[in-house]
Design an enzyme around this catalytic site. Structure first.
Site, PDB file in Angstrom:
ATOM      1  N   LYS A   1      -6.185   0.901  22.916  1.00 35.43           N
ATOM      2  CA  LYS A   1      -6.539   0.247  24.180  1.00 35.43           C
ATOM      3  C   LYS A   1      -5.415   0.428  25.200  1.00 35.43           C
ATOM      4  CE  LYS A   1      -8.888  -2.641  21.022  1.00 35.43           C
ATOM      5  NZ  LYS A   1     -10.285  -2.281  21.261  1.00 35.43           N
TER       6      LYS A   1
ATOM      7  N   ASP B   1      -2.745 -11.023  16.348  1.00 35.11           N
ATOM      8  CA  ASP B   1      -3.442  -9.771  16.656  1.00 35.11           C
ATOM      9  C   ASP B   1      -3.452  -9.638  18.182  1.00 35.11           C
ATOM     10  OD1 ASP B   1      -5.184  -7.726  17.219  1.00 35.11           O
ATOM     11  OD2 ASP B   1      -6.885  -8.537  16.087  1.00 35.11           O
TER      12      ASP B   1
ATOM     13  N   TRP C   1     -13.125 -11.159  16.619  1.00 35.77           N
ATOM     14  CA  TRP C   1     -12.044 -10.473  15.903  1.00 35.77           C
ATOM     15  C   TRP C   1     -11.274 -11.414  14.996  1.00 35.77           C
ATOM     16  CZ3 TRP C   1     -13.126  -5.793  15.264  1.00 35.77           C
ATOM     17  CH2 TRP C   1     -13.794  -5.085  16.248  1.00 35.77           C
TER      18      TRP C   1
HETATM   19  N1  PMP Z   1      -8.698  -6.748  16.793  1.00 33.77           N
HETATM   20  C1  PMP Z   1      -9.047  -6.663  18.088  1.00 33.77           C
HETATM   21  C2  PMP Z   1      -8.583  -7.722  19.023  1.00 33.77           C
HETATM   22  C3  PMP Z   1      -9.845  -5.607  18.521  1.00 33.77           C
HETATM   23  O1  PMP Z   1     -10.216  -5.532  19.810  1.00 33.77           O
HETATM   24  C4  PMP Z   1     -10.265  -4.616  17.597  1.00 33.77           C
HETATM   25  C5  PMP Z   1     -11.093  -3.417  18.008  1.00 33.77           C
HETATM   26  N2  PMP Z   1     -11.805  -3.494  19.143  1.00 33.77           N
HETATM   27  C6  PMP Z   1      -9.885  -4.767  16.275  1.00 33.77           C
HETATM   28  C7  PMP Z   1      -9.091  -5.825  15.904  1.00 33.77           C
HETATM   29  C8  PMP Z   1     -10.318  -3.762  15.245  1.00 33.77           C
HETATM   30  O2  PMP Z   1      -9.595  -2.637  15.403  1.00 33.77           O
HETATM   31  P1  PMP Z   1      -9.942  -1.250  14.647  1.00 33.77           P
HETATM   32  O3  PMP Z   1     -11.256  -0.813  15.182  1.00 33.77           O
HETATM   33  O4  PMP Z   1      -8.782  -0.408  15.068  1.00 33.77           O
HETATM   34  O5  PMP Z   1      -9.959  -1.525  13.204  1.00 33.77           O
END
Ligand code: PMP
Length: 376
Positions: A212, A188, A104
């Site tokens: 989540k 994040d 991520w």
């Molecule tokens: N950052 C983290 C830590 C994530 O776990 C996720 C999705 N699993 C995202 C960003 C991306 O999020 P989205 O699918 O809502 O764009």
């Protein structure tokens, strides 16, 4: 009806009490004659829902008054573009530095490159020797004292819980400790927000997708220090200009109203559970149960450096990978859903967010022991 235990990484399990309340209020919210989905986002009723959700979130995370709390759309990946569009122009160099600790944060780093001068402050891409043992790539967190943040950076970005790798890092450094007092920390926290106390003041900005620990997909939370607002790049869409959204209490345009409502119910549920400190002790107990078992067997393994093992996302591999399919099928038959690991890591992953009860983790460990006994 007893529901199965759902270990999805997201969209993920929600508290059953919240789902029941949402169902009971579906056709008629508090005598209004309307579903929340049918209300104007500018009407009194939704205003109350939205403002209460904000106040509860502030209380839960102890958000200081000089921070704005924004309810946006766009998800985590949306923020990968929206954060730089809002923050990078704060300083002349239009620079930002990224700590890479897994999938991520790497995605955030790549996306930001469209908006300015982007560099790597530290990376866990290489194997490393830590505490006398060898760690593979993306299984540890680079020590903040080794981060190289450039003096001209507008911000330094960190993903404090890597959902895929299962690496969680709470010792957020103050940029002043890193010798770059002008840079702000941007975090994040999508996959562990509200699972434990967080010192919001250490960061200039914290963001999280809701799907989540908060509520339905479609809602994104941004908590940002107000003095950082007001230097959005000219290309930033106005619906994503934090200053405009803050000025309009998250109702600059139509926000994801139903998702905000469900998030608000989750915040109230969290307060009944003792808030984030109450959640933390439950989450610690759940994680301990699973990791303790993983550490006593050779049948399964978790590759993450112990001090940064995630309490939310626990990847584990079977020693004999040829049993993966059988493991997943048997788990499903036992009412344990969505345990398949992310394709980039393989194996299994148990996401044990706030709404996963201790009994769910106990049922998983019992199942794993039985599977080991019959296949070991
Ligand atoms: N950052 C983290 C830590 C994530 O776990 C996720 C999705 N699993 C995202 C960003 C991306 O999020 P989205 O699918 O809502 O764009």
């Amino acid at each position: 009806m007893k529901r199965p235990y759902n270990f999805s990484a997201g969209p993920a399990v929600l508290p059953e009490a919240v789902l029941q309340q949402a169902a009971a209020e579906m056709l008629d919210w508090h005598g209004s004659g309307m579903s929340v989905m049918e209300m104007s986002h500018r009407g009194k009723q939704f205003e109350q829902i939205c403002d209460e959700a904000e106040a509860d979130l502030r209380e839960l995370l102890d958000v200081p008054q000089d921070y704005a709390v924004l309810f946006l759309q766009g998800g985590g990946l949306g923020e990968n573009a929206i954060v730089p569009m809002n923050l990078i122009g704060r300083r002349e160099a239009h620079a930002a530095d990224f700590v890479l600790s897994g999938s991520w944060s790497v995605k955030s780093y790549k996306e930001a490159q469209r908006y300015g001068d982007i560099a790597v402050a530290a990376t866990a891409e290489q194997p490393a020797e830590l505490d006398g043992s060898q760690q593979g790539p993306w299984t540890y967190m680079p020590d903040p004292m080794s981060w190289k943040v450039r003096p001209q950076a507008s911000y330094v970005h960190l993903c404090s819980n890597e959902t895929i790798g299962g690496v969680e890092f709470m010792d957020w450094p103050d940029p002043a400790e890193l010798g770059v007092p002008q840079a702000v920390l941007t975090v994040d926290a999508s996959s562990h927000i509200l699972s434990r106390p967080m010192d919001v003041k250490r960061a200039g900005l914290v963001y999280a997708g809701a799907q989540k620990n908060i509520g339905p997909a479609g809602l994104t939370i941004v908590i940002v220090r107000k003095d950082l607002l007001g230097s959005a790049l000219p290309i930033c869409p106005s619906a994503f200009d934090y200053a405009l959204v803050a000025e309009n209490r998250s109702r600059f345009n139509t926000p994801p109203t139903y998702a905000i409502y469900v998030a608000g119910l989750v915040f109230k549920w969290l307060k009944q559970q003792g808030g984030v400190t109450g959640m933390e002790s439950r989450n610690k107990a759940k994680a301990r149960l699973l990791y303790d078992y993983l550490d006593t067997t050779d049948f399964y393994r978790n590759p993450v450096h112990r001090p940064v093992r995630s309490r939310m996302n626990v990847p584990f591999m079977l020693h004999d990978e040829s049993l993966n399919g059988e493991f997943l099928q048997a788990a499903e038959r036992s009412g344990l859903l969505q345990l398949k690991g992310h394709k980039s890591v393989g194996g299994m992953r148990a996401s044990i967010y706030n709404a996963m009860p201790f009994e769910g983790v106990q049922a998983l460990v019992d199942f794993m022991k039985e599977f080991e006994r019959s296949h070991g």
